[in-house]
Design an enzyme around this catalytic site. Structure first.
Site, PDB file in Angstrom:
ATOM      1  N   GLY A  63      67.390 -25.420   4.140  1.00 13.14           N
ATOM      2  CA  GLY A  63      68.205 -26.068   5.162  1.00 13.14           C
ATOM      3  C   GLY A  63      69.385 -25.209   5.555  1.00 13.14           C
TER       4      GLY A  63
ATOM      5  N   ARG B 140      60.224 -23.239   6.343  1.00  7.14           N
ATOM      6  CA  ARG B 140      59.546 -23.570   5.095  1.00  7.14           C
ATOM      7  C   ARG B 140      58.298 -22.693   4.991  1.00  7.14           C
ATOM      8  NH1 ARG B 140      63.515 -26.421   2.558  1.00  7.14           N
ATOM      9  NH2 ARG B 140      64.326 -28.050   3.939  1.00  7.14           N
TER      10      ARG B 140
ATOM     11  N   ASP C 219      68.724 -24.433  -3.764  1.00 10.76           N
ATOM     12  CA  ASP C 219      67.930 -24.392  -4.985  1.00 10.76           C
ATOM     13  C   ASP C 219      66.513 -23.867  -4.763  1.00 10.76           C
ATOM     14  OD1 ASP C 219      67.610 -25.478  -7.929  1.00 10.76           O
ATOM     15  OD2 ASP C 219      65.873 -26.223  -6.825  1.00 10.76           O
TER      16      ASP C 219
ATOM     17  N   THR D 276      74.509 -24.437   0.834  1.00  8.11           N
ATOM     18  CA  THR D 276      73.947 -25.776   1.008  1.00  8.11           C
ATOM     19  C   THR D 276      75.080 -26.774   1.105  1.00  8.11           C
ATOM     20  OG1 THR D 276      72.733 -27.575  -0.101  1.00  8.11           O
ATOM     21  CG2 THR D 276      73.611 -25.834  -1.507  1.00  8.11           C
TER      22      THR D 276
ATOM     23  N   ASP E 289      75.110 -29.742   0.234  1.00  4.75           N
ATOM     24  CA  ASP E 289      75.122 -30.694  -0.881  1.00  4.75           C
ATOM     25  C   ASP E 289      76.007 -30.246  -2.039  1.00  4.75           C
ATOM     26  OD1 ASP E 289      73.421 -32.398   0.430  1.00  4.75           O
ATOM     27  OD2 ASP E 289      71.613 -31.690  -0.581  1.00  4.75           O
TER      28      ASP E 289
ATOM     29  N   ASP F   7      75.270 -28.475  -4.631  1.00  5.34           N
ATOM     30  CA  ASP F   7      74.544 -28.874  -5.842  1.00  5.34           C
ATOM     31  C   ASP F   7      73.906 -27.711  -6.600  1.00  5.34           C
ATOM     32  OD1 ASP F   7      72.639 -28.243  -3.959  1.00  5.34           O
ATOM     33  OD2 ASP F   7      71.410 -30.029  -4.274  1.00  5.34           O
TER      34      ASP F   7
ATOM     35  N   ARG G 259      70.885 -35.904  -1.810  1.00  4.07           N
ATOM     36  CA  ARG G 259      69.724 -36.500  -2.478  1.00  4.07           C
ATOM     37  C   ARG G 259      69.959 -36.657  -3.981  1.00  4.07           C
ATOM     38  NH1 ARG G 259      66.001 -32.836  -1.291  1.00  4.07           N
ATOM     39  NH2 ARG G 259      66.205 -31.795  -3.305  1.00  4.07           N
TER      40      ARG G 259
END
Length: 320
Positions: free
Chosen positions: A11, A72, A103, A125, A127, A129, A171
Site C-alpha cells: 500500500g 501486488r 510488512d 506504512t 499503520d 506497525d 487492521r
C-alpha cells in the site's frame, strides 16, 4: 556495490516519494548507479527497470503516492517468480536493493536475501506497525489527515447533537486510531490491541449525556470492527442513534507532512549507506529519535511492536 535498485511495494504511503528521492540522490552522491524498479516486485520480475538520474526525482518530495508505482504480485510469492526477479537483477547488473514498504514488502525482501541478494528495507506504512521502529513513513501524514476529518465531523456533530463513529485504518495495530483519537479529543477509542467492552462504551456515552453533553466522537480501528457494525450494536443494545464516517483510502493520499519528508530522507539515505557497507538483510527505523538499522528478522517477531498503552490510558482519563 556499483549499482543498486529501489522499489516501492504494498500500500502507498505519503512520504514514499521522499524516500525514493533520498535513495537516488544519496546513491549518486556516493558514486553509485541507481535503477528504479516500477510496479514493485511484479515489475522486477518483468524487467520494468530504468536508470535514474538526479533529475528523475526532481519535484517529488512534496507528492503523495509513489512515482515508482506499486502492485501486488502473486507470481513473486512462488519460487519460480523469485528466480525470475533475481535473473532480472543480474541482467541489469543490480548488486543490491532498497525496498520501501510494509510488512509484506519486507517478507518479499527477506526471500531475496535468502537467495543471496543484499536487501535493505525502509518502513513505509500508515499503520505504523513495523517491528523495530517507533515510526514508519506515512504515519504522521495519515494521522494529520484523520485529525482534520475529526475536526470537521465534530462541527457537524455539535450542530446536530449527534454521536459520530469514525472508522480509520488499522487492521492489526491501533496506533492511528489511538493517536488520532487522543489528538482529536474523541470520547471513545477502539483499538485491536484492547478489543472493546460494549457495556463500557454505552456507560461512557450515557454518562456524557447525563452531564449535558450533546455530542460524542467514537474512533474505531477497522481491525476491531466496522463503523457500521458498531453503529448497529449501539442501536440494538442501547437505542443510541449514530452516524458513521468511513475515511478509507483518503488516509493514504495527500502531500506528506514535514516530519514524514524528513524521516523518509533519513531512512532512504541510511539504506544506501548500509548497502554501500556491504550489508543486506537489514531494516531501517527509528528508536528514541535516532535513525537505526537492525536485522530484518526482528520485523517478523510476533510481539516486538507494542502500542504505547500510557497514551491509551491517558485518552481514557481525558475523555471522562
Amino acid at each position: 556495490m556499483k549499482k543498486i535498485g529501489v522499489l516501492t511495494s504494498g500500500g502507498d504511503a505519503p512520504g514514499m516519494n521522499a524516500a525514493v528521492r533520498a535513495v537516488v540522490r544519496k546513491a549518486i552522491h556516493d558514486g553509485l548507479e541507481i535503477a528504479g524498479i516500477f510496479n514493485g516486485y511484479q515489475g522486477l520480475i518483468e524487467g520494468k527497470i530504468e536508470q535514474l538520474q538526479l533529475g528523475s526525482v526532481g519535484d517529488i518530495i512534496q507528492r503523495g503516492g509513489t512515482m515508482l508505482r506499486s502492485a501486488r504480485s502473486s507470481e513473486f510469492m512462488t519460487e519460480e517468480g523469485r528466480k525470475k526477479a533475481v535473473e532480472q537483477m543480474k541482467r541489469h547488473r543490480i548488486d543490491g536493493l532498497v525496498v520501501i514498504g510494509g510488512d509484506g514488502s519486507f517478507r518479499g525482501a527477506f526471500e531475496l536475501v535468502k537467495m543471496g541478494i543484499p536487501c535493505v528495507c525502509v518502513p513505509a506504512t500508515i499503520d505504523n506497525d513495523i517491528n523495530g521502529t517507533q515510526f514508519t513513513i506515512g504515519f504522521d501524514s495519515a494521522l494529520n489527515t484523520v485529525i482534520d476529518a475529526i475536526d470537521k465531523i465534530r462541527d457537524t456533530a455539535t450542530s446536530h447533537e449527534r454521536t459520530f463513529i469514525i472508522e480509520v485504518m488499522g487492521r492489526d495495530a491501533g496506533d492511528l486510531a489511538l493517536w488520532a483519537g487522543l489528538a482529536g479529543g474523541a470520547e471513545t477509542i477502539l483499538i485491536p490491541e484492547e478489543g472493546y467492552n460494549m457495556d463500557e462504551i454505552i456507560s461512557r456515552l450515557k454518562s456524557g449525556t447525563g452531564r449535558g453533553k450533546k455530542h460524542s466522537i467514537i474512533i474505531v480501528a477497522e481491525g476491531v470492527m466496522s463503523g457500521s457494525a458498531l453503529s448497529d450494536l449501539l442501536k440494538e443494545k442501547a437505542e443510541i442513534e449514530t452516524r458513521v464516517s468511513v475515511l478509507g483510502h483518503i488516509q493514504r493520499g495527500g502531500s506528506p507532512s514535514a516530519r514524514d519528508r524528513v524521516i523518509a530522507s533519513q531512512y532512504g539515505a541510511r539504506a544506501v549507506e548500509v548497502l554501500n557497507e556491504g550489508r543486506g538483510g537489514v531494516a531501517i527505523g527509528m528508536q528514541n529519535n535516532v535513525v537505526v538499522d537492525y536485522e530484518l528478522e526482528v520485523v517478523f517477531e510476533p510481539s516486538d511492536h507494542s502500542l504505547d498503552m500510557e497514551l491509551y490510558k491517558l485518552s481514557k482519563e481525558l475523555s471522562i
